[in-house]
Design an enzyme around this catalytic site. Structure first.
Site, PDB file in Angstrom:
ATOM      1  CG  ASP A  54      -1.911   1.010   1.194  1.00 60.99           C
ATOM      2  OD1 ASP A  54      -3.014   0.335   0.602  1.00 60.99           O
ATOM      3  OD2 ASP A  54      -1.983   2.154   1.208  1.00 60.99           O
ATOM      4  CG  ASP A  81       2.923   6.133  -6.269  1.00 60.50           C
ATOM      5  OD1 ASP A  81       2.031   5.577  -6.917  1.00 60.50           O
ATOM      6  OD2 ASP A  81       3.135   7.320  -6.663  1.00 60.50           O
ATOM      7  CB  VAL A  82       1.370   0.358  -8.038  1.00 62.63           C
ATOM      8  CG1 VAL A  82       1.537  -0.489  -6.946  1.00 62.63           C
ATOM      9  CG2 VAL A  82       0.013   1.092  -7.854  1.00 62.63           C
ATOM     10  CB  SER A 171     -15.770  -1.786 -11.550  1.00 64.22           C
ATOM     11  OG  SER A 171     -17.038  -1.360 -11.328  1.00 64.22           O
ATOM     12  CE1 TYR A 184     -13.753   2.818 -10.106  1.00 63.94           C
ATOM     13  CE2 TYR A 184     -15.794   1.957 -10.766  1.00 63.94           C
ATOM     14  CZ  TYR A 184     -14.769   1.761 -10.044  1.00 63.94           C
ATOM     15  OH  TYR A 184     -14.383   0.635  -9.476  1.00 63.94           O
ATOM     16  CE  LYS A 188     -11.440  -0.248 -11.266  1.00 65.20           C
ATOM     17  NZ  LYS A 188     -10.387  -0.846 -10.946  1.00 65.20           N
TER      18      LYS A 188
END
Length: 216
Positions: A54, A81-82, A171, A184, A188
């Site tokens: 995280d 931090d990805v 999602s 969003y 997704k």
């Protein structure tokens, strides 16, 4: 009446003993159970060792502590931090250093992101949030696949030839759309089709890639 005789194909075991997973976005506020924390706990419950990742180390550590309190599997926390390629590479390297291998990658990080329609969305926020929701999964996969490819398939039940599994969190909004903002569902939806492409690319190496699309 005689029951028909079926020849079922071999199926993988749910026992994850000896397996190692990375879960991104593994933290959750306080003692809440967000997706990443729940995934980490459930993987460990089946015997998996989990690197809980995280951006906030304290939240990742809380997840690892909850796993260890359950007394099933092992867990270590890591801050990353990805959206940083260097951090993604470092996280994969840490999983190998801590546990000796990598079998599972859960790309769970995601944000609701920039508000608005195409007419009024802030494009700087759009670019940043697409990087979080989509590009971060590419970066993590970039460094996970070569490590998974080293795994021996001989111990896999049923001889299925599986060397690794990658799960990209999608999602239902990415399949149906219809939300009030553009970012969003767009991001997704990209995850869904990106996963299809990844699955085709890495199947020859025995690496499965799937999307989970939660929703109401």
């Amino acid at each position: 009446m005689t029951s028909p005789s079926y020849q079922f194909p071999p199926r993988p075991s749910r026992d994850l003993s000896g397996k190692v997973a990375i879960v991104t976005g593994a933290g959750s506020q306080a003692d809440g159970l967000g997706n990443g924390r729940a995934i980490s706990i459930l993987l460990a419950e089946d015997g998996c060792s989990v690197l809980c990742v995280d951006r906030d180390l304290a939240l990742a550590q809380r997840t690892a502590d909850m796993v260890l309190a359950e007394g099933k599997g092992r867990a270590v926390a890591a801050a990353a931090d990805v959206t940083s390629e260097k951090d993604c590479e470092r996280v994969v390297r840490k999983a190998v250093e801590e546990f000796g291998r990598l079998d599972i990658l859960v790309n769970n990080v995601g944000v609701l992101g920039a508000k608005g329609t195409a007419e009024d969305v802030d494009l700087a926020e759009w670019a940043r949030d697409m990087e979080v929701n989509v590009t971060s999964m590419v970066a993590m996969t970039k460094y996970a696949v070569p490590v998974m490819r080293r795994n021996d398939t001989g111990a896999e039940p049923g001889g299925l030839g599986i060397r690794g599994s990658i799960v990209n969190m999608g999602s239902v909004a990415g399949v149906q759309g219809g939300t009030g903002t553009l970012l969003y569902p767009t991001s997704k939806g990209a995850v869904v089709n990106m996963t299809r492409a990844m699955a085709a690319h890495h199947a020859k190496d025995g690496i499965r890639v799937n999307t989970v699309c939660p929703g109401k």
